[in-house]
Scaffold this motif. Structure first.
Motif, mmCIF file in Angstrom:
data_model
loop_
_atom_site.group_PDB
_atom_site.id
_atom_site.type_symbol
_atom_site.label_atom_id
_atom_site.label_comp_id
_atom_site.label_asym_id
_atom_site.label_seq_id
_atom_site.Cartn_x
_atom_site.Cartn_y
_atom_site.Cartn_z
ATOM 1 N N PHE A 237 0.761 -1.305 0.053
ATOM 2 C CA PHE A 237 0.035 0.049 0.069
ATOM 3 C C PHE A 237 0.876 1.224 -0.004
ATOM 4 C CE2 PHE A 237 -2.444 3.349 2.458
ATOM 5 C CZ PHE A 237 -3.546 3.194 1.591
ATOM 6 N N GLY A 238 0.748 2.150 -0.984
ATOM 7 C CA GLY A 238 1.337 3.471 -0.965
ATOM 8 C C GLY A 238 2.621 3.310 -1.558
ATOM 9 N N SER A 239 2.925 2.305 -2.203
ATOM 10 C CA SER A 239 4.255 2.439 -2.895
ATOM 11 C C SER A 239 4.264 2.789 -4.176
ATOM 12 C CB SER A 239 4.819 0.729 -2.718
ATOM 13 O OG SER A 239 4.072 0.047 -3.329
ATOM 14 N N GLY A 240 3.084 3.195 -4.799
ATOM 15 C CA GLY A 240 3.093 3.832 -6.156
ATOM 16 C C GLY A 240 2.620 2.873 -7.299
ATOM 17 N N ASP A 507 10.115 11.891 -11.478
ATOM 18 C CA ASP A 507 8.796 12.326 -10.976
ATOM 19 C C ASP A 507 7.857 12.560 -12.041
ATOM 20 O OD1 ASP A 507 6.983 13.719 -9.790
ATOM 21 O OD2 ASP A 507 7.854 15.457 -9.266
ATOM 22 N N SER A 508 6.758 11.499 -11.752
ATOM 23 C CA SER A 508 5.467 11.394 -12.805
ATOM 24 C C SER A 508 4.856 12.613 -12.821
ATOM 25 C CB SER A 508 4.850 10.109 -12.096
ATOM 26 O OG SER A 508 5.392 8.891 -12.383
ATOM 27 N N PHE A 509 4.774 13.406 -11.665
ATOM 28 C CA PHE A 509 4.001 14.458 -11.720
ATOM 29 C C PHE A 509 4.815 15.678 -12.288
ATOM 30 C CE2 PHE A 509 2.490 11.843 -8.292
ATOM 31 C CZ PHE A 509 1.592 11.661 -8.954
ATOM 32 N N ASP A 510 5.906 15.663 -12.988
ATOM 33 C CA ASP A 510 6.617 16.960 -13.549
ATOM 34 C C ASP A 510 6.561 16.682 -15.020
ATOM 35 O OD1 ASP A 510 10.194 18.155 -13.095
ATOM 36 O OD2 ASP A 510 8.682 18.088 -14.903
HETATM 37 P P1 ADP Z 1 -0.387 2.405 -4.032
HETATM 38 O O1 ADP Z 1 -1.375 2.336 -5.420
HETATM 39 O O2 ADP Z 1 0.782 1.454 -4.260
HETATM 40 O O3 ADP Z 1 -1.107 2.258 -3.035
HETATM 41 P P2 ADP Z 1 0.156 5.133 -5.063
HETATM 42 O O4 ADP Z 1 0.198 4.865 -6.652
HETATM 43 O O5 ADP Z 1 -1.267 5.700 -4.600
HETATM 44 O O6 ADP Z 1 0.355 3.913 -4.212
HETATM 45 O O7 ADP Z 1 1.033 6.163 -4.627
HETATM 46 C C1 ADP Z 1 1.357 6.663 -3.110
HETATM 47 C C2 ADP Z 1 1.977 7.758 -3.460
HETATM 48 O O8 ADP Z 1 3.248 7.931 -3.895
HETATM 49 C C3 ADP Z 1 1.531 8.869 -4.202
HETATM 50 O O9 ADP Z 1 0.296 9.731 -3.931
HETATM 51 C C4 ADP Z 1 2.590 9.823 -4.824
HETATM 52 O O10 ADP Z 1 2.544 10.875 -4.011
HETATM 53 C C5 ADP Z 1 3.769 8.980 -4.714
HETATM 54 N N1 ADP Z 1 4.152 8.512 -6.037
HETATM 55 C C6 ADP Z 1 4.167 7.377 -6.303
HETATM 56 N N2 ADP Z 1 4.951 7.060 -7.636
HETATM 57 C C7 ADP Z 1 5.410 8.195 -7.858
HETATM 58 C C8 ADP Z 1 5.932 8.586 -8.964
HETATM 59 N N3 ADP Z 1 6.500 7.974 -10.152
HETATM 60 N N4 ADP Z 1 6.359 10.050 -8.999
HETATM 61 C C9 ADP Z 1 5.990 10.828 -7.887
HETATM 62 N N5 ADP Z 1 5.314 10.433 -6.850
HETATM 63 C C10 ADP Z 1 5.002 9.311 -6.618
#
Ligand code: ADP
Length: 586
Positions: A237-240, A507-510
């Motif tokens: 959870f929260g790893s992206g 950074d996916s948000f950049d």
């Molecule tokens: P999961 O689906 O595994 O629970 P998320 O995809 O919701 O996790 O990611 C959790 C948070 O981690 C995001 O809200 C974001 O802030 C950060 N994050 C994850 N991947 C990236 C990425 N590639 N670039 C920037 N931030 C990221």
């Protein structure tokens, strides 16, 4: 005496038992209760049936009627799938919402495709033409990005076009009549139905040997997927996982995207639903939805709909593949799908397998991922298509020994392991470079050598080797401190840090950083590896002060290498020339 009417005898959450079901068959769609909830027969024993219901069953009780439909659970395939957001059984969310407001009413009949909209059909075949299944009869410009092909239906081995006309048609209108090998005339409309649990036929599988470019440096360069490959993204959870899936959906070079969201948290899918319609495809400049169809399981939908949603999604994906498109399907997260299977299996009182999952978890998972592939399409027109499947897995506590992860690993060949340690450190994408792998590397050797760079794979090997060595050296540093390291080892640490921070971190948000084309990925990594090669020329020198190497100005230049533009590759060469010069002058 007429047969007794089917009626409910028991309701247990999404599972309903009914009697007098002799006329029914397995996987038949039925309407349950007086509200007519959508259900599917998943077990038949004598006259009793177990029905998986795709809508909330609260308030439904014994004695209410069950209506048979004679249909198996199918999707309606035709123009209009793109730009639409569906629930797990292909009801457009918009149509449901219009019919019932934000809180879904039950038993709503909402066809998958708009039945009133008219499309321009352009015939490419003529009366008298010989055709077979998969041949294109004509096309419809579905969106600005996708030309939808209307094909001869499966089962026509050698047929003749009896009639065909271009014009303005509804999806249910007949646009052509084809006589098959048995002299049977088949009406072809813009749409047809296909049972979701049956994979669509193909001519042949091809060896997948073209990369699915995602623009993510870590995956493209180190752990690549092919068009037609199958990959998984396990992570706690929260790893992206969701961010990674969405980034791939936005930037990858597939032509059609099918996104299946089984939200972990209630509002997660809502975010996707709100964000996606506003995104612009960086490759075409058009809205991303023009090439996307979404299946959303929001948290207020019952579990059974999740079970169906992956099949609905992959059948739509196969349909576009059959037109000759490169399709990518994302399923986030397949653990929720497996949990739905577990819940239904429990209610059916089946013998539980590992951790309560049904014994068929493994075969269902395999069947799903095996629908991925690079293919030759049916018909004689030489079309090729591909379907890439990327599934996220969310093992509880990040423990990969649990059954869903294990079964997924068995059938996927690219593995992007997300690591909570990296995400705590805000290293994104949090793809663990020591644990992840791709078995597609041999398939892609030729492609990158021919199209990206002759020494593409050498550069990759060197970089991966350095990262592996770094992890061992870090262990030594932890135990005895950095003084114990040799000059070469210090160099390894210096260069690996650059690989991590200047190359892998993305950074996916950049907007500028989120996507990197393959040749720039290579140039970046090649430049970093050049520091290693030039450094190696120094390490045997007696009384070298390594601090001087660490302070070289060019190292700061390398730290900004992602800012260099891909349209002028000579800028990378000039950084490399600086490396040679400055390292040489130490
Ligand atoms: P999961 O689906 O595994 O629970 P998320 O995809 O919701 O996790 O990611 C959790 C948070 O981690 C995001 O809200 C974001 O802030 C950060 N994050 C994850 N991947 C990236 C990425 N590639 N670039 C920037 N931030 C990221």
């Amino acid at each position: 005496m007429s047969a007794k009417n089917p009626e409910i005898i028991k309701v247990s959450g999404p599972l309903v038992e009914a009697k007098n079901m002799e006329q029914s068959k397995m996987y038949e769609v039925v309407r349950v209760g007086s509200e007519g909830l959508v259900g599917e027969v998943i077990k038949l024993e004598g006259g009793n049936a177990s029905i998986q219901v795709y809508e909330e069953t609260a308030g439904v009780g014994p004695g209410e009627p069950v209506k048979l439909t004679g249909q198996t659970l199918s999707v309606e395939l035709g123009p209009g799938l793109l730009e639409t957001i569906y629930d797990g059984i292909q009801r457009p969310l918009k149509a449901i919402e219009e019919a019932s407001g934000h809180f879904m009413a039950r038993g709503i009949d909402a066809p998958g495709l708009d039945q009133t909209r008219k499309w321009d059909f352009v015939a490419v075949k003529s009366k008298g033409d010989k055709v077979k299944a998969g041949d294109v009869l004509g096309t419809v410009q579905e969106t600005t990005l996708i030309n939808h092909k209307i094909m001869v239906p499966a089962g026509v081995e050698s047929g003749t076009v009896k009639s065909i006309q271009s014009g303005h048609f509804k999806v249910s209108d007949t646009v052509a009549v084809v006589e098959d090998q048995n002299g049977k005339e088949r009406d072809v409309a813009l749409r047809h139905f296909w049972p979701i649990r049956v994979s669509r036929p193909i001519k042949n599988k091809r060896i997948p040997n073209v990369p699915l470019v995602t623009g993510c440096r870590s995956t493209d360069m180190f752990f690549p997927l092919t068009k037609g490959g199958a990959g998984c993204i396990p992570g706690p959870f929260g790893s992206g996982k969701t961010v990674t899936q969405q980034t791939v959906a936005k930037y990858c070079d597939a032509e059609v995207i099918i996104y299946i969201g089984c939200g972990e948290r209630g509002n997660e899918m809502t975010e996707v639903l709100e964000e996606f319609p506003h995104l612009i495809d960086p490759n075409s400049g058009e809205p991303l939805m023009k090439r996307t169809s979404m299946i959303a399981n929001t948290s207020n939908m019952p579990v059974a709909a999740r079970e169906a949603s992956v099949y609905t999604g992959i059948t739509i994906a196969e349909y576009y593949r059959d037109m000759g498109y490169d399709v990518a399907l994302m399923a986030d997260s397949t653990s929720r799908w497996a949990e739905a299977m577990r819940e239904m299996s429990g209610r059916l009182e089946e013998m539980p397998g590992e951790e309560g999952y049904p014994a068929y978890l493994g075969s269902r998972t395999a069947e799903f991922y095996e629908r991925a592939g690079a293919i030759e399409c049916l018909g004689d027109e030489g079309r090729q298509g591909s379907l890439t499947v990327i599934g996220a897995v969310s093992p509880p506590g990040g423990d990969l020994s649990e059954p869903v992860s294990q079964n997924t690993l068995r059938v996927t060949k690219a593995y992007w392991g997300l690591d909570s340690k990296l995400s705590y450190q805000r290293h994104f994408p949090a793809i663990n470079w020591l644990k992840s792998y791709s078995l597609y590397v041999p398939n892609l050797e030729k492609h990158h050598k021919d199209n990206t760079a002759a020494d593409y794979w050498e550069v990759r090997e060197t970089a991966l080797g350095l990262l592996q060595e770094e992890s061992k050296l870090q262990e030594i540093v932890r135990l005895v401190g950095p003084d114990a390291l040799s000059t070469r080892e210090k160099l390894v640490l210096l260069v690996s840090k650059s690989i991590r921070e200047d190359f892998l971190f993305q950074d996916s948000f950049d907007a500028d950083d989120a996507y990197t084309i393959p040749v720039k990925q290579y140039e970046m990594l090649k430049t970093i590896v050049t520091m290693y090669e030039e450094g190696m020329k120094l390490v045997d020198r007696e009384e070298l002060d390594f601090a001087k190497v660490e302070e070289l100005p060019v190292i700061q230049k390398v730290a900004k290498i992602k800012e260099l533009k891909a349209d002028d590759l000579s800028t990378f060469e000039s950084v490399r020339a600086d490396i040679v010069k400055e390292f040489g002058a130490v």
